[in-house]
Design a protein around this motif. Structure first.
Motif, short mmCIF file in Angstrom:
data_model
loop_
_atom_site.label_atom_id
_atom_site.label_comp_id
_atom_site.label_asym_id
_atom_site.label_seq_id
_atom_site.Cartn_x
_atom_site.Cartn_y
_atom_site.Cartn_z
N ALA A 98 62.82 37.19 -31.54
CA ALA A 98 63.91 36.17 -30.80
C ALA A 98 63.71 36.02 -29.55
CB ALA A 98 65.38 36.89 -31.22
N THR A 99 63.37 37.18 -28.91
CA THR A 99 63.16 36.85 -27.28
C THR A 99 61.75 36.06 -27.12
OG1 THR A 99 64.07 39.16 -26.95
CG2 THR A 99 62.59 38.28 -25.15
N LEU A 100 60.67 36.35 -27.97
CA LEU A 100 59.38 35.51 -27.90
C LEU A 100 59.58 34.08 -28.17
CD1 LEU A 100 56.91 38.05 -29.44
CD2 LEU A 100 57.19 37.33 -27.10
N LYS A 101 60.58 33.78 -29.08
CA LYS A 101 60.58 32.38 -29.66
C LYS A 101 61.83 31.72 -28.83
CE LYS A 101 59.33 32.42 -34.43
NZ LYS A 101 59.12 31.85 -35.70
N GLN A 102 62.52 32.50 -27.69
CA GLN A 102 63.53 32.25 -26.93
C GLN A 102 64.65 31.29 -27.90
OE1 GLN A 102 61.79 29.41 -24.16
NE2 GLN A 102 60.88 31.30 -22.89
N CYS A 103 65.06 32.14 -28.83
CA CYS A 103 66.41 31.78 -29.68
C CYS A 103 67.30 33.03 -29.91
CB CYS A 103 65.84 31.28 -30.96
SG CYS A 103 64.82 32.44 -32.11
N THR A 104 68.18 32.86 -30.62
CA THR A 104 68.91 33.99 -31.11
C THR A 104 68.44 34.82 -32.29
OG1 THR A 104 70.68 32.79 -32.21
CG2 THR A 104 71.27 32.79 -29.97
N VAL A 105 68.96 35.93 -32.38
CA VAL A 105 68.72 36.88 -33.75
C VAL A 105 69.34 35.97 -34.85
CG1 VAL A 105 68.70 38.80 -34.74
CG2 VAL A 105 68.40 38.94 -32.32
N ARG A 106 70.54 35.40 -34.72
CA ARG A 106 71.34 34.84 -35.62
C ARG A 106 70.66 33.46 -36.24
NH1 ARG A 106 76.49 34.83 -37.77
NH2 ARG A 106 77.09 36.49 -36.31
N GLU A 107 69.97 32.80 -35.19
CA GLU A 107 69.17 31.71 -35.71
C GLU A 107 67.95 32.08 -36.14
OE1 GLU A 107 68.22 29.83 -31.86
OE2 GLU A 107 70.29 29.03 -31.70
N LEU A 108 67.23 33.17 -36.10
CA LEU A 108 66.12 33.90 -36.79
C LEU A 108 66.38 34.11 -38.10
CD1 LEU A 108 64.08 36.15 -34.42
CD2 LEU A 108 63.39 33.84 -35.18
N TYR A 109 67.54 34.79 -38.28
CA TYR A 109 68.15 35.10 -39.81
C TYR A 109 68.29 33.68 -40.49
CZ TYR A 109 69.01 40.04 -39.19
OH TYR A 109 69.21 41.43 -39.13
#
Length: 119
Positions: A98-109
């Protein structure tokens, strides 16, 4: 310095142990008497604890009759530890991603079709 193997004596007297009281008889000889002073609340607590121990022993016997063993419990416990370790590692990787993609963990889920409530 070497420590002495003898235990230090303290002035603390446990209420659960009997206390020795030294008295003198009418002839002047020393007589040792043992007095036990246990209050009603201590006796009730002791009775309660004995009852709890008996209940737990009955539960252990019941589990043994149902086929549960301590060995199975230990295997299950080890598997749970392994599962939790892997889950923690996956969570850490999701955080890094999530840090690498500059998004939240929730968005990754959501992106990977995972349920954020069952982390």
């Amino acid at each position: 310095m070497r420590r002495s193997k003898a235990l230090k004596q303290t002035s603390f007297n446990s209420p659960l142990k009997s206390a020795k009281v030294e008295t003198k008889s009418s002839e002047g000889n020393r007589v040792h008497e043992t007095q036990v002073s246990v209050s009603d609340s201590e006796e009730q607590e002791k009775t309660k604890l004995i009852g709890e121990i008996q209940d737990l022993q009955l539960k252990v016997e019941q589990y043994k009759k149902e086929g549960y063993t301590e060995e199975n419990y230990r295997k299950y416990l080890n598997l749970m530890h392994d599962y939790n370790d892997m889950k923690d590692l996956a969570s850490a990787y999701m955080g890094h991603l999530a840090t690498l993609k500059q998004c939240t963990v929730r968005e990754l889920y959501k992106q990977y079709g995972l349920d954020p409530e069952n982390d």
